[in-house]
Write an enzyme that holds these catalytic residues in place. Sequence first.
Site, PDB file in Angstrom:
ATOM      1  N   TYR A 106       0.823  -1.223   0.000  1.00 31.73           N
ATOM      2  CA  TYR A 106       0.000   0.000   0.000  1.00 31.73           C
ATOM      3  C   TYR A 106       0.854   1.268   0.000  1.00 31.73           C
ATOM      4  O   TYR A 106       0.390   2.319   0.437  1.00 31.73           O
ATOM      5  CB  TYR A 106      -0.942  -0.003   1.204  1.00 31.73           C
ATOM      6  CG  TYR A 106      -2.238  -0.767   0.969  1.00 31.73           C
ATOM      7  CD1 TYR A 106      -3.121  -0.412  -0.057  1.00 31.73           C
ATOM      8  CD2 TYR A 106      -2.604  -1.827   1.797  1.00 31.73           C
ATOM      9  CE1 TYR A 106      -4.316  -1.102  -0.255  1.00 31.73           C
ATOM     10  CE2 TYR A 106      -3.802  -2.517   1.608  1.00 31.73           C
ATOM     11  CZ  TYR A 106      -4.651  -2.138   0.579  1.00 31.73           C
ATOM     12  OH  TYR A 106      -5.840  -2.803   0.389  1.00 31.73           O
ATOM     13  N   PHE A 141      -4.993   7.025   7.018  1.00 30.42           N
ATOM     14  CA  PHE A 141      -5.361   5.652   7.405  1.00 30.42           C
ATOM     15  C   PHE A 141      -4.271   4.622   7.107  1.00 30.42           C
ATOM     16  O   PHE A 141      -4.466   3.428   7.336  1.00 30.42           O
ATOM     17  CB  PHE A 141      -6.682   5.242   6.736  1.00 30.42           C
ATOM     18  CG  PHE A 141      -6.697   5.370   5.232  1.00 30.42           C
ATOM     19  CD1 PHE A 141      -6.138   4.387   4.423  1.00 30.42           C
ATOM     20  CD2 PHE A 141      -7.285   6.473   4.616  1.00 30.42           C
ATOM     21  CE1 PHE A 141      -6.145   4.500   3.037  1.00 30.42           C
ATOM     22  CE2 PHE A 141      -7.299   6.596   3.220  1.00 30.42           C
ATOM     23  CZ  PHE A 141      -6.733   5.610   2.442  1.00 30.42           C
ATOM     24  N   THR A 180     -15.431   1.781  -2.291  1.00 28.03           N
ATOM     25  CA  THR A 180     -14.570   1.591  -1.119  1.00 28.03           C
ATOM     26  C   THR A 180     -15.392   1.613   0.169  1.00 28.03           C
ATOM     27  O   THR A 180     -15.213   0.761   1.043  1.00 28.03           O
ATOM     28  CB  THR A 180     -13.514   2.732  -1.062  1.00 28.03           C
ATOM     29  OG1 THR A 180     -12.856   2.794  -2.327  1.00 28.03           O
ATOM     30  CG2 THR A 180     -12.510   2.501   0.041  1.00 28.03           C
ATOM     31  N   ARG A 204     -18.816  -5.633  -1.367  1.00 25.27           N
ATOM     32  CA  ARG A 204     -18.671  -4.773  -0.185  1.00 25.27           C
ATOM     33  C   ARG A 204     -20.022  -4.407   0.423  1.00 25.27           C
ATOM     34  O   ARG A 204     -20.173  -4.384   1.648  1.00 25.27           O
ATOM     35  CB  ARG A 204     -17.863  -3.525  -0.558  1.00 25.27           C
ATOM     36  CG  ARG A 204     -16.361  -3.848  -0.694  1.00 25.27           C
ATOM     37  CD  ARG A 204     -15.604  -2.760  -1.371  1.00 25.27           C
ATOM     38  NE  ARG A 204     -14.143  -2.876  -1.202  1.00 25.27           N
ATOM     39  CZ  ARG A 204     -13.258  -2.129  -1.841  1.00 25.27           C
ATOM     40  NH1 ARG A 204     -13.669  -1.221  -2.717  1.00 25.27           N
ATOM     41  NH2 ARG A 204     -11.964  -2.288  -1.620  1.00 25.27           N
ATOM     42  N   ASN A 256     -13.072  -3.801   4.426  1.00 29.13           N
ATOM     43  CA  ASN A 256     -14.071  -3.858   3.357  1.00 29.13           C
ATOM     44  C   ASN A 256     -13.920  -5.079   2.458  1.00 29.13           C
ATOM     45  O   ASN A 256     -14.203  -5.038   1.273  1.00 29.13           O
ATOM     46  CB  ASN A 256     -14.069  -2.542   2.575  1.00 29.13           C
ATOM     47  CG  ASN A 256     -12.707  -2.225   1.985  1.00 29.13           C
ATOM     48  OD1 ASN A 256     -11.767  -3.018   2.118  1.00 29.13           O
ATOM     49  ND2 ASN A 256     -12.595  -1.103   1.314  1.00 29.13           N
ATOM     50  N   HIS A 294      -9.738  -6.403  -1.909  1.00 22.24           N
ATOM     51  CA  HIS A 294      -8.908  -5.433  -2.617  1.00 22.24           C
ATOM     52  C   HIS A 294      -8.975  -5.767  -4.091  1.00 22.24           C
ATOM     53  O   HIS A 294      -9.034  -6.937  -4.464  1.00 22.24           O
ATOM     54  CB  HIS A 294      -7.444  -5.525  -2.155  1.00 22.24           C
ATOM     55  CG  HIS A 294      -6.526  -4.783  -3.083  1.00 22.24           C
ATOM     56  ND1 HIS A 294      -6.330  -3.430  -2.989  1.00 22.24           N
ATOM     57  CD2 HIS A 294      -5.835  -5.196  -4.177  1.00 22.24           C
ATOM     58  CE1 HIS A 294      -5.528  -3.043  -3.981  1.00 22.24           C
ATOM     59  NE2 HIS A 294      -5.215  -4.094  -4.707  1.00 22.24           N
ATOM     60  N   GLU A 318       1.031  -5.121  -8.531  1.00 30.82           N
ATOM     61  CA  GLU A 318       0.422  -5.900  -7.445  1.00 30.82           C
ATOM     62  C   GLU A 318       0.481  -7.410  -7.706  1.00 30.82           C
ATOM     63  O   GLU A 318       0.674  -8.194  -6.777  1.00 30.82           O
ATOM     64  CB  GLU A 318      -1.021  -5.445  -7.230  1.00 30.82           C
ATOM     65  CG  GLU A 318      -1.075  -4.028  -6.653  1.00 30.82           C
ATOM     66  CD  GLU A 318      -2.485  -3.488  -6.504  1.00 30.82           C
ATOM     67  OE1 GLU A 318      -2.614  -2.371  -5.964  1.00 30.82           O
ATOM     68  OE2 GLU A 318      -3.458  -4.157  -6.917  1.00 30.82           O
TER      69      GLU A 318
HETATM   70  P1  IDP Z   1     -10.053   0.749  -2.911  1.00 27.60           P
HETATM   71  O1  IDP Z   1      -9.676  -0.448  -2.067  1.00 27.60           O
HETATM   72  O2  IDP Z   1     -11.525   0.806  -3.181  1.00 27.60           O
HETATM   73  O3  IDP Z   1      -9.228   0.855  -4.171  1.00 27.60           O
HETATM   74  P2  IDP Z   1      -8.408   2.916  -1.860  1.00 27.60           P
HETATM   75  O4  IDP Z   1      -8.783   4.359  -1.900  1.00 27.60           O
HETATM   76  O5  IDP Z   1      -7.345   2.441  -2.782  1.00 27.60           O
HETATM   77  O6  IDP Z   1      -9.753   2.056  -2.030  1.00 27.60           O
HETATM   78  O7  IDP Z   1      -7.989   2.602  -0.354  1.00 27.60           O
HETATM   79  C1  IDP Z   1      -7.320   1.407  -0.046  1.00 27.60           C
HETATM   80  C2  IDP Z   1      -7.948   0.815   1.181  1.00 27.60           C
HETATM   81  O8  IDP Z   1      -7.730   1.709   2.289  1.00 27.60           O
HETATM   82  C3  IDP Z   1      -9.473   0.656   1.151  1.00 27.60           C
HETATM   83  O9  IDP Z   1      -9.899  -0.517   0.506  1.00 27.60           O
HETATM   84  C4  IDP Z   1      -9.810   0.625   2.625  1.00 27.60           C
HETATM   85  O10 IDP Z   1      -9.487  -0.645   3.204  1.00 27.60           O
HETATM   86  C5  IDP Z   1      -8.832   1.673   3.165  1.00 27.60           C
HETATM   87  N1  IDP Z   1      -9.432   3.014   3.201  1.00 27.60           N
HETATM   88  C6  IDP Z   1      -9.698   3.837   2.145  1.00 27.60           C
HETATM   89  N2  IDP Z   1     -10.250   4.998   2.554  1.00 27.60           N
HETATM   90  C7  IDP Z   1     -10.314   4.915   3.912  1.00 27.60           C
HETATM   91  C8  IDP Z   1     -10.782   5.815   4.929  1.00 27.60           C
HETATM   92  O11 IDP Z   1     -11.247   6.920   4.659  1.00 27.60           O
HETATM   93  N3  IDP Z   1     -10.701   5.348   6.223  1.00 27.60           N
HETATM   94  C9  IDP Z   1     -10.182   4.144   6.539  1.00 27.60           C
HETATM   95  N4  IDP Z   1      -9.737   3.281   5.612  1.00 27.60           N
HETATM   96  C10 IDP Z   1      -9.802   3.658   4.319  1.00 27.60           C
HETATM   97 MG    MG Z   2      -7.167   1.151  -4.364  1.00 26.85          MG
END
Ligand code: IDP
Ligand code: MG
Length: 138
Positions: free
Chosen positions: A49, A57, A91, A102, A112, A115, A126
């Site tokens: 990540y 976060f 997300t 989700r 959630n 990934h 990845e």
């Molecule tokens: P994605 O998984 O839908 O691509 P990303 O923005 O890439 O979303 O964020 C990676 C992961 O970080 C998310 O799947 C979630 O587990 C976590 N995440 C994203 N936004 C937040 C937040 O606002 N609070 C806490 N965790 C978050």
């Molecule tokens: Mg992402």
Amino acid sequence: MERTLSIVKPDGVEKGVIGEVIKRFESNGLKVIAMKMVRMSKEQAKGFYYVHRERPFYDSLTDFMSSGPAVAMVLEGENAIANNRELMGATDYREAAEGTIRRDFATDIERNIVHGSDGPETASFEISYFFNELEICG
Ligand code: IDP
Ligand code: MG
């Protein structure tokens, strides 16, 4: 044909929905061409990540991702990246469409369930983070 990386995150493994998630992929044109259960270290989660290193976060997310076993998979299909993202849903599970993974299984924005890579370059990075060419049966 396109490839993408999917992970059933530690909460998905804990909730016992590995099979349900895979079933959705297989019923929607995504073929599993590589799969392994992984227990990431904190450092491995941070590397995975890395793009999110500046986000508030990041620390919590990498703690979570290294908190237990997860299932990493390479999926192959037409528009696999976008198709997988659609099956996953937004997300934030509260914004995810009806019938998405989700929406159906997540109860937390961070935890959630799944990934999925968000573009061809991230997919390639990845996939190689978890699999070498010999482990991919495409
Ligand atoms: P994605 O998984 O839908 O691509 P990303 O923005 O890439 O979303 O964020 C990676 C992961 O970080 C998310 O799947 C979630 O587990 C976590 N995440 C994203 N936004 C937040 C937040 O606002 N609070 C806490 N965790 C978050
Ligand atoms: Mg992402």
